[in-house]
Design an enzyme around this catalytic site. Structure first.
Site, mmCIF file in Angstrom:
data_model
loop_
_atom_site.group_PDB
_atom_site.id
_atom_site.type_symbol
_atom_site.label_atom_id
_atom_site.label_comp_id
_atom_site.label_asym_id
_atom_site.label_seq_id
_atom_site.Cartn_x
_atom_site.Cartn_y
_atom_site.Cartn_z
ATOM 1 N N LYS A 1 16.266 50.438 -10.738
ATOM 2 C CA LYS A 1 17.302 49.479 -10.788
ATOM 3 C C LYS A 1 17.860 49.460 -12.198
ATOM 4 O O LYS A 1 19.099 49.466 -12.268
ATOM 5 C CB LYS A 1 16.394 48.030 -10.801
ATOM 6 C CG LYS A 1 17.278 47.038 -10.991
ATOM 7 C CD LYS A 1 18.219 46.737 -10.012
ATOM 8 C CE LYS A 1 19.334 45.900 -10.575
ATOM 9 N NZ LYS A 1 20.285 45.389 -9.648
ATOM 10 N N CYS B 1 24.492 41.555 -15.165
ATOM 11 C CA CYS B 1 23.690 42.941 -14.857
ATOM 12 C C CYS B 1 23.937 43.862 -15.528
ATOM 13 O O CYS B 1 23.052 44.516 -16.481
ATOM 14 C CB CYS B 1 23.734 43.396 -13.524
ATOM 15 S SG CYS B 1 23.254 41.830 -12.496
HETATM 16 N N1 SAJ Z 1 34.202 47.181 -14.610
HETATM 17 C C1 SAJ Z 1 35.096 48.113 -14.783
HETATM 18 N N2 SAJ Z 1 35.654 49.157 -14.254
HETATM 19 C C2 SAJ Z 1 34.879 49.803 -13.142
HETATM 20 C C3 SAJ Z 1 34.073 48.991 -12.480
HETATM 21 C C4 SAJ Z 1 33.646 47.861 -13.089
HETATM 22 O O1 SAJ Z 1 35.453 47.698 -15.950
HETATM 23 O O2 SAJ Z 1 35.429 50.647 -12.471
HETATM 24 C C5 SAJ Z 1 33.585 46.261 -14.900
HETATM 25 C C6 SAJ Z 1 33.798 44.834 -14.111
HETATM 26 O O3 SAJ Z 1 35.038 44.156 -14.247
HETATM 27 C C7 SAJ Z 1 32.623 43.942 -14.547
HETATM 28 C C8 SAJ Z 1 31.590 44.748 -14.897
HETATM 29 O O4 SAJ Z 1 32.172 46.439 -14.950
HETATM 30 O O5 SAJ Z 1 33.289 43.175 -15.869
HETATM 31 C C9 SAJ Z 1 30.513 44.862 -13.653
HETATM 32 O O6 SAJ Z 1 31.081 44.844 -12.371
HETATM 33 P P1 SAJ Z 1 30.693 45.856 -11.190
HETATM 34 O O7 SAJ Z 1 31.393 45.332 -10.211
HETATM 35 O O8 SAJ Z 1 30.463 47.221 -11.484
HETATM 36 O O9 SAJ Z 1 29.014 45.293 -10.949
HETATM 37 P P2 SAJ Z 1 28.518 44.173 -10.799
HETATM 38 O O10 SAJ Z 1 27.515 43.616 -12.219
HETATM 39 O O11 SAJ Z 1 28.952 43.021 -10.172
HETATM 40 O O12 SAJ Z 1 26.917 44.412 -9.926
HETATM 41 C C10 SAJ Z 1 26.324 45.500 -10.070
HETATM 42 C C11 SAJ Z 1 26.114 46.524 -9.214
HETATM 43 N N3 SAJ Z 1 25.405 47.718 -9.689
HETATM 44 C C12 SAJ Z 1 25.998 49.028 -9.526
HETATM 45 O O13 SAJ Z 1 26.834 49.144 -8.838
HETATM 46 C C13 SAJ Z 1 25.355 50.080 -10.103
HETATM 47 C C14 SAJ Z 1 25.301 45.904 -8.001
HETATM 48 O O14 SAJ Z 1 24.977 46.878 -7.079
HETATM 49 C C15 SAJ Z 1 23.828 45.424 -8.649
HETATM 50 O O15 SAJ Z 1 23.086 44.853 -7.660
HETATM 51 C C16 SAJ Z 1 24.181 44.296 -9.728
HETATM 52 O O16 SAJ Z 1 25.063 44.882 -10.635
HETATM 53 C C17 SAJ Z 1 22.827 43.602 -10.285
HETATM 54 O O17 SAJ Z 1 22.733 42.526 -9.721
HETATM 55 O O18 SAJ Z 1 22.270 44.353 -10.873
#
Ligand code: SAJ
Length: 437
Positions: free
Chosen positions: A206, A260
């Site tokens: 995880k 997360c």
């Molecule tokens: N972000 C970027 N650029 C990107 C992707 C994301 O700047 O290309 C930023 C987003 O704006 C945000 C952060 O990263 O601030 C996280 O966003 P996210 O959409 O990547 O992820 P979360 O935190 O909403 O959800 C994540 C997910 N993990 C993965 O994709 C590996 C989700 O599957 C998990 O269940 C969740 O964390 C969790 O609860 O752990």
């Protein structure tokens, strides 16, 4: 052993949808949450979280008569712990106090044959070294008298309901029999594969997943910083690089937030402080992005200019402001002396911790000297640019997500700067060379 009743501790972003899914799959679910806000919302049938389709699901679960909410755990076949595991800001270590409290709350109602599942994300080893010893205080031994497992949630906020059902899932058992029992429980609604492993491996998997994403976003952000220095548009560069069959660069932005991805990599650092240089560096790169955005803003307007910051949440289409880089930008801008107006249609008025007033769009834009887009909510991408042009006095836009239609804004007289694009001022040395040429 069949599991008909579930006592679920923590009705937050994960607990509430998970409990509702189990209720609709025919289980009796006792939701436990001490928060008066959660209690009040759910007792009047309102989902306490803004997530697509969640209200429909919660309403159906409550109407089924199989989901009820209370403040204390009671006897059940299974217990699921879905409580927060925040980061202790002084040590950057996991604060396991909610997990420990939930475990102690279960002890008095634990019975032989029960299953206890930890869903919260934790540093590897927590189920074995922290949870099992507390549960054993009941006189029932995990792996012998009761089953214990770690089944981490992996759902993406904004797509929680779809992913709860469709994603593959881990069942990490304290023993192989515990893994089997947990897998059997989740089969009630999970359509993806349920992969059996041991609890510590599941914990590691995880945090690896979220660390993978954090490191990759950091790489995209570092590319953006390089591009700005050398006069390249990183978005164009990424688009071209991603044509390579084995390259998939993520999107730069104002930083990484949420409860997360901005947190979990520290759980690995905590597990192996000497062996996590890359993970630590990625965290530092992402954490430095809000400061960089404020630096780009300063190149456009100086304090105490009024500025409109569009977006407060940690990403698009969610209401969650935890660890939000947009919020950090706002804090820094307030510290620098800007007259900051915040706008976010997803954030409820009165949300605690906002450093400036949350205003409707028109009020935020009126007489602003600059507009900064921090979150790519659809509402901002579709904003009425005629209206913006009539309201904003400074006609300067900084797009930190590459989400605005640049040509449209420019056609309305705006000077549009883009994070990751070499339109920012170049280092002095380079400018001199150009001047000479
Ligand atoms: N972000 C970027 N650029 C990107 C992707 C994301 O700047 O290309 C930023 C987003 O704006 C945000 C952060 O990263 O601030 C996280 O966003 P996210 O959409 O990547 O992820 P979360 O935190 O909403 O959800 C994540 C997910 N993990 C993965 O994709 C590996 C989700 O599957 C998990 O269940 C969740 O964390 C969790 O609860 O752990």
């Amino acid at each position: 052993m069949s599991t008909n009743s579930i006592c679920l501790l923590g009705l937050g972003y994960i607990g509430l949808p998970t409990g509702s899914m189990f209720a609709l799959a025919g289980k009796t679910v006792i939701g436990v949450d001490p928060s008066p806000r959660v209690q009040a919302a759910l007792s009047s049938g309102v989902a306490s979280i803004d997530e697509p389709e969640l209200q429909t699901l919660v309403t159906a679960a409550i109407n089924s008569g199989r989901l009820r909410v209370q403040t204390r755990p009671e006897l059940a076949d299974a217990f699921i712990i879905a409580v927060p595991t925040p980061l202790d800001p002084t040590t950057n270590r996991a604060d396991l106090s909610f997990v420990k409290q939930a475990a102690w709350d279960i002890v008095p109602v634990l019975r032989r044959g029960n299953l206890v599942v930890l869903e919260s994300t934790v540093p590897p080893g927590t189920t074995r070294d922290v949870l099992a010893p507390i549960l054993a205080e009941s006189g029932l031994m995990p792996g012998r008298d009761i089953c214990l497992a770690h089944c981490p949630e992996r759902v993406l906020p904004g797509r929680i309901l779809v992913e709860l059902e469709q994603n593959d899932r881990l069942a990490g058992g304290f023993t192989p029999a515990c893994a089997e029992r947990a897998a059997d429980l989740y089969q009630a609604f999970v359509k993806g594969a349920i992969m059996r492993t041991d609890a510590t491996t599941a914990e590691m998997v995880k945090v690896m997943e979220n660390t993978f994403r954090d490191v990759n976003v950091a790489l995209a952000n570092e590319f953006a910083l390089i591009a700005e220095r050398i006069g390249v548009d990183v978005w164009e560069a990424i688009r071209l690089a991603n044509h390579h069959p084995r390259v998939n660069v993520l999107r730069p932005g104002p930083g990484v937030g949420g409860h997360c991805i901005a947190v979990d990599p520290w759980f690995l650092v905590e597990s192996a402080p000497e062996g996590t240089r890359l993970i630590r560096a990625a965290r530092e790169v992402n954490d430095a992005m809000p400061e960089h955005v404020v630096g780009r803003l300063a190149a456009l307007v100086s304090p105490p200019a009024p500025i409109a910051l569009l977006g407060v949440t940690y990403k698009a289409e969610v209401d969650d402001v935890r660890e939000s880089p947009a919020l950090r930008v706002a804090e820094l801008a307030v510290e620098r002396g800007y007259a900051v107006r915040l706008c976010d249609p997803h954030v409820k008025p009165g949300t605690p911790g906002l450093p400036a007033p949350l205003l409707p769009l028109e009020q935020a834009l009126r007489d602003a000297e600059a507009v900064v887009l921090l979150v790519d909510h659809r509402a901002f991408q579709e904003v009425d640019v005629d209206l913006a042009a009539a309201l904003v006095s400074g006609k300067r836009v900084l797009d930190a997500r590459n989400a605005l239609d640049r040509a449209r804004w420019q056609a309305h007289g705006f000077e549009v700067s883009l994070l990751g694009s070499g339109d920012s001022p170049r280092p002095a040395g380079r400018r001199t060379e150009r001047a000479r040429a």
